[in-house]
Design a protein around this motif. Structure first.
Motif, PDB file in Angstrom:
ATOM      1  N   LEU A  21      34.015  24.802  20.806  1.00  0.00           N
ATOM      2  CA  LEU A  21      33.547  25.326  19.534  1.00  0.00           C
ATOM      3  C   LEU A  21      34.542  24.993  18.418  1.00  0.00           C
ATOM      4  O   LEU A  21      34.151  24.554  17.334  1.00  0.00           O
ATOM      5  N   ALA A  22      35.820  25.161  18.698  1.00  0.00           N
ATOM      6  CA  ALA A  22      36.849  24.862  17.689  1.00  0.00           C
ATOM      7  C   ALA A  22      36.848  23.369  17.332  1.00  0.00           C
ATOM      8  O   ALA A  22      36.950  23.016  16.156  1.00  0.00           O
ATOM      9  N   LEU A  23      36.709  22.500  18.336  1.00  0.00           N
ATOM     10  CA  LEU A  23      36.683  21.060  18.065  1.00  0.00           C
ATOM     11  C   LEU A  23      35.444  20.662  17.257  1.00  0.00           C
ATOM     12  O   LEU A  23      35.541  19.855  16.324  1.00  0.00           O
ATOM     13  N   ARG A  24      34.304  21.228  17.608  1.00  0.00           N
ATOM     14  CA  ARG A  24      33.079  20.900  16.866  1.00  0.00           C
ATOM     15  C   ARG A  24      33.182  21.383  15.420  1.00  0.00           C
ATOM     16  O   ARG A  24      32.761  20.691  14.489  1.00  0.00           O
ATOM     17  N   ARG A  25      33.771  22.558  15.214  1.00  0.00           N
ATOM     18  CA  ARG A  25      33.962  23.067  13.850  1.00  0.00           C
ATOM     19  C   ARG A  25      34.937  22.193  13.068  1.00  0.00           C
ATOM     20  O   ARG A  25      34.734  21.922  11.894  1.00  0.00           O
ATOM     21  N   MET A  26      35.999  21.761  13.736  1.00  0.00           N
ATOM     22  CA  MET A  26      36.973  20.886  13.067  1.00  0.00           C
ATOM     23  C   MET A  26      36.320  19.561  12.670  1.00  0.00           C
ATOM     24  O   MET A  26      36.592  19.026  11.595  1.00  0.00           O
ATOM     25  N   ALA A  27      35.492  19.040  13.553  1.00  0.00           N
ATOM     26  CA  ALA A  27      34.794  17.785  13.245  1.00  0.00           C
ATOM     27  C   ALA A  27      33.971  17.959  11.966  1.00  0.00           C
ATOM     28  O   ALA A  27      33.991  17.087  11.087  1.00  0.00           O
ATOM     29  N   LEU A  28      33.285  19.077  11.849  1.00  0.00           N
ATOM     30  CA  LEU A  28      32.506  19.336  10.634  1.00  0.00           C
ATOM     31  C   LEU A  28      33.415  19.496   9.418  1.00  0.00           C
ATOM     32  O   LEU A  28      33.151  18.939   8.355  1.00  0.00           O
ATOM     33  N   ASP A  29      34.496  20.265   9.571  1.00  0.00           N
ATOM     34  CA  ASP A  29      35.420  20.490   8.458  1.00  0.00           C
ATOM     35  C   ASP A  29      36.049  19.196   7.953  1.00  0.00           C
ATOM     36  O   ASP A  29      36.236  19.024   6.754  1.00  0.00           O
ATOM     37  N   TYR A  30      36.383  18.303   8.860  1.00  0.00           N
ATOM     38  CA  TYR A  30      37.057  17.051   8.499  1.00  0.00           C
ATOM     39  C   TYR A  30      36.074  15.882   8.352  1.00  0.00           C
ATOM     40  O   TYR A  30      36.479  14.742   8.211  1.00  0.00           O
ATOM     41  N   LYS A  31      34.783  16.187   8.414  1.00  0.00           N
ATOM     42  CA  LYS A  31      33.723  15.190   8.239  1.00  0.00           C
ATOM     43  C   LYS A  31      33.825  14.027   9.243  1.00  0.00           C
ATOM     44  O   LYS A  31      33.617  12.871   8.904  1.00  0.00           O
ATOM     45  N   VAL A  32      34.155  14.390  10.475  1.00  0.00           N
ATOM     46  CA  VAL A  32      34.186  13.411  11.563  1.00  0.00           C
ATOM     47  C   VAL A  32      32.820  13.462  12.242  1.00  0.00           C
ATOM     48  O   VAL A  32      32.404  14.535  12.694  1.00  0.00           O
ATOM     49  N   PRO A  33      32.114  12.342  12.307  1.00  0.00           N
ATOM     50  CA  PRO A  33      30.806  12.363  12.971  1.00  0.00           C
ATOM     51  C   PRO A  33      30.949  12.854  14.412  1.00  0.00           C
ATOM     52  O   PRO A  33      31.876  12.460  15.128  1.00  0.00           O
ATOM     53  N   ILE A  34      30.028  13.717  14.820  1.00  0.00           N
ATOM     54  CA  ILE A  34      30.056  14.261  16.172  1.00  0.00           C
ATOM     55  C   ILE A  34      28.677  14.098  16.798  1.00  0.00           C
ATOM     56  O   ILE A  34      27.665  14.347  16.156  1.00  0.00           O
ATOM     57  N   VAL A  35      28.679  13.674  18.042  1.00  0.00           N
ATOM     58  CA  VAL A  35      27.448  13.470  18.803  1.00  0.00           C
ATOM     59  C   VAL A  35      27.535  14.376  20.022  1.00  0.00           C
ATOM     60  O   VAL A  35      28.570  14.411  20.695  1.00  0.00           O
ATOM     61  N   THR A  36      26.449  15.085  20.321  1.00  0.00           N
ATOM     62  CA  THR A  36      26.502  16.070  21.402  1.00  0.00           C
ATOM     63  C   THR A  36      25.526  15.792  22.540  1.00  0.00           C
ATOM     64  O   THR A  36      25.347  16.640  23.405  1.00  0.00           O
ATOM     65  N   THR A  37      24.897  14.620  22.533  1.00  0.00           N
ATOM     66  CA  THR A  37      23.992  14.266  23.626  1.00  0.00           C
ATOM     67  C   THR A  37      24.293  12.852  24.118  1.00  0.00           C
ATOM     68  O   THR A  37      24.825  12.027  23.366  1.00  0.00           O
ATOM     69  N   LEU A  66      28.846   6.396   9.586  1.00  0.00           N
ATOM     70  CA  LEU A  66      29.219   5.872  10.897  1.00  0.00           C
ATOM     71  C   LEU A  66      30.430   4.961  10.752  1.00  0.00           C
ATOM     72  O   LEU A  66      30.394   4.006   9.983  1.00  0.00           O
ATOM     73  N   PRO A  67      31.497   5.236  11.496  1.00  0.00           N
ATOM     74  CA  PRO A  67      32.673   4.371  11.421  1.00  0.00           C
ATOM     75  C   PRO A  67      32.391   3.054  12.150  1.00  0.00           C
ATOM     76  O   PRO A  67      31.579   3.005  13.069  1.00  0.00           O
ATOM     77  N   THR A  68      33.056   2.005  11.733  1.00  0.00           N
ATOM     78  CA  THR A  68      32.885   0.714  12.410  1.00  0.00           C
ATOM     79  C   THR A  68      34.146   0.298  13.163  1.00  0.00           C
ATOM     80  O   THR A  68      34.180  -0.785  13.753  1.00  0.00           O
ATOM     81  N   SER A  69      35.149   1.153  13.145  1.00  0.00           N
ATOM     82  CA  SER A  69      36.370   0.879  13.907  1.00  0.00           C
ATOM     83  C   SER A  69      37.136   2.181  14.069  1.00  0.00           C
ATOM     84  O   SER A  69      36.802   3.185  13.454  1.00  0.00           O
ATOM     85  N   GLY A  70      38.168   2.127  14.900  1.00  0.00           N
ATOM     86  CA  GLY A  70      39.027   3.289  15.072  1.00  0.00           C
ATOM     87  C   GLY A  70      39.002   3.855  16.474  1.00  0.00           C
ATOM     88  O   GLY A  70      38.875   3.123  17.454  1.00  0.00           O
ATOM     89  N   ILE A  71      39.091   5.168  16.547  1.00  0.00           N
ATOM     90  CA  ILE A  71      39.204   5.870  17.822  1.00  0.00           C
ATOM     91  C   ILE A  71      38.010   6.797  18.007  1.00  0.00           C
ATOM     92  O   ILE A  71      37.636   7.537  17.104  1.00  0.00           O
ATOM     93  N   VAL A  72      37.440   6.745  19.210  1.00  0.00           N
ATOM     94  CA  VAL A  72      36.367   7.654  19.601  1.00  0.00           C
ATOM     95  C   VAL A  72      36.933   8.643  20.613  1.00  0.00           C
ATOM     96  O   VAL A  72      37.581   8.242  21.579  1.00  0.00           O
ATOM     97  N   PHE A  73      36.694   9.912  20.372  1.00  0.00           N
ATOM     98  CA  PHE A  73      37.075  10.973  21.292  1.00  0.00           C
ATOM     99  C   PHE A  73      35.891  11.265  22.194  1.00  0.00           C
ATOM    100  O   PHE A  73      34.782  11.504  21.710  1.00  0.00           O
ATOM    101  N   ALA A  83      24.772   9.512  21.853  1.00  0.00           N
ATOM    102  CA  ALA A  83      26.008   8.721  21.932  1.00  0.00           C
ATOM    103  C   ALA A  83      25.697   7.243  22.122  1.00  0.00           C
ATOM    104  O   ALA A  83      26.285   6.379  21.453  1.00  0.00           O
ATOM    105  N   ILE A  84      24.776   6.932  23.013  1.00  0.00           N
ATOM    106  CA  ILE A  84      24.404   5.536  23.256  1.00  0.00           C
ATOM    107  C   ILE A  84      23.757   4.944  22.006  1.00  0.00           C
ATOM    108  O   ILE A  84      24.099   3.829  21.587  1.00  0.00           O
ATOM    109  N   ALA A  85      22.847   5.688  21.386  1.00  0.00           N
ATOM    110  CA  ALA A  85      22.183   5.200  20.168  1.00  0.00           C
ATOM    111  C   ALA A  85      23.191   4.980  19.048  1.00  0.00           C
ATOM    112  O   ALA A  85      23.114   3.987  18.318  1.00  0.00           O
ATOM    113  N   THR A  86      24.157   5.888  18.918  1.00  0.00           N
ATOM    114  CA  THR A  86      25.174   5.758  17.875  1.00  0.00           C
ATOM    115  C   THR A  86      26.042   4.530  18.111  1.00  0.00           C
ATOM    116  O   THR A  86      26.309   3.760  17.178  1.00  0.00           O
ATOM    117  N   ALA A  87      26.490   4.327  19.339  1.00  0.00           N
ATOM    118  CA  ALA A  87      27.317   3.163  19.650  1.00  0.00           C
ATOM    119  C   ALA A  87      26.558   1.867  19.388  1.00  0.00           C
ATOM    120  O   ALA A  87      27.105   0.921  18.803  1.00  0.00           O
TER     121      ALA A  87
END
Length: 168
Positions: A118-134, A29-36, A138-142
């Motif tokens: 689909l392409a964005l979700r795959r890229m997130a996995l490829d680049y190891k960017v955490p992705i939340v889909t609910t 989990l990142p502690t700073s930066g940009i959230v898409f 999202a609230i729990a992660t934040a």
């Protein structure tokens, strides 16, 4: 249970327990930066709460056009980013460049989502960017990230945790 992919995080605070579970599952989990943020119309009613929680945690927000418009209407500062089919630079370029540290995408399931989403979700996995889909995720992660930033994580054995709870 680890062999089946199940993990557990325990703490007296839900947010910290959730953070521990994410860490145990190998999620960084990142502690700073940009959230898409890119939420479908059915989940946009939760957008303000999600975005405000990430902003409170110190993140900047980038969002697709509809989501960015809703955020600006709620007076939440955001930068609009293009969807992949809208041209460049787009959200995928930001992922590839390491500009996005976490993604929240609620799929609409429409034809464009089948391509872009689909392409964005795959890229997130490829680049190891955490992705939340609910929304709840999202609230729990934040909230978990806010907890990580304000509390130190203390590891405690399940037996000791139960013993502490029984003595309370």
């Amino acid at each position: 249970m680890r062999s089946t992919g199940e993990v557990m995080g325990i703490d007296s605070l839900y947010n910290t327990a959730f953070a521990k579970a994410q860490i145990a599952a190998g999620q960084k989990l990142p502690t700073s930066g940009i959230v898409f943020l890119s939420l479908n119309d059915l989940t946009k009613r939760h957008l303000e709460k999600i975005a405000k929680t990430f902003v409170e945690a110190g993140f900047k927000i980038v969002a697709t056009s509809g989501t960015a418009h809703a955020l600006k209407s709620a007076n939440i500062q955001t930068e609009r980013v293009l969807k992949m089919h809208e041209g460049r630079p787009h959200a995928g370029d930001m992922i590839a460049n390491g500009d996005i540290q976490l993604m929240v995408i609620t799929s609409s399931g429409d034809a464009l989502d089948q391509i872009d989403g689909l392409a964005l979700r795959r890229m997130a996995l490829d680049y190891k960017v955490p992705i939340v889909t609910t929304v709840n995720g999202a609230i729990a992660t934040a909230e978990a990230i806010k907890s990580l930033k304000s509390n130190s994580i203390k590891m405690i054995a399940l037996q000791d945790f139960v013993e502490c709870k029984e003595s309370e």
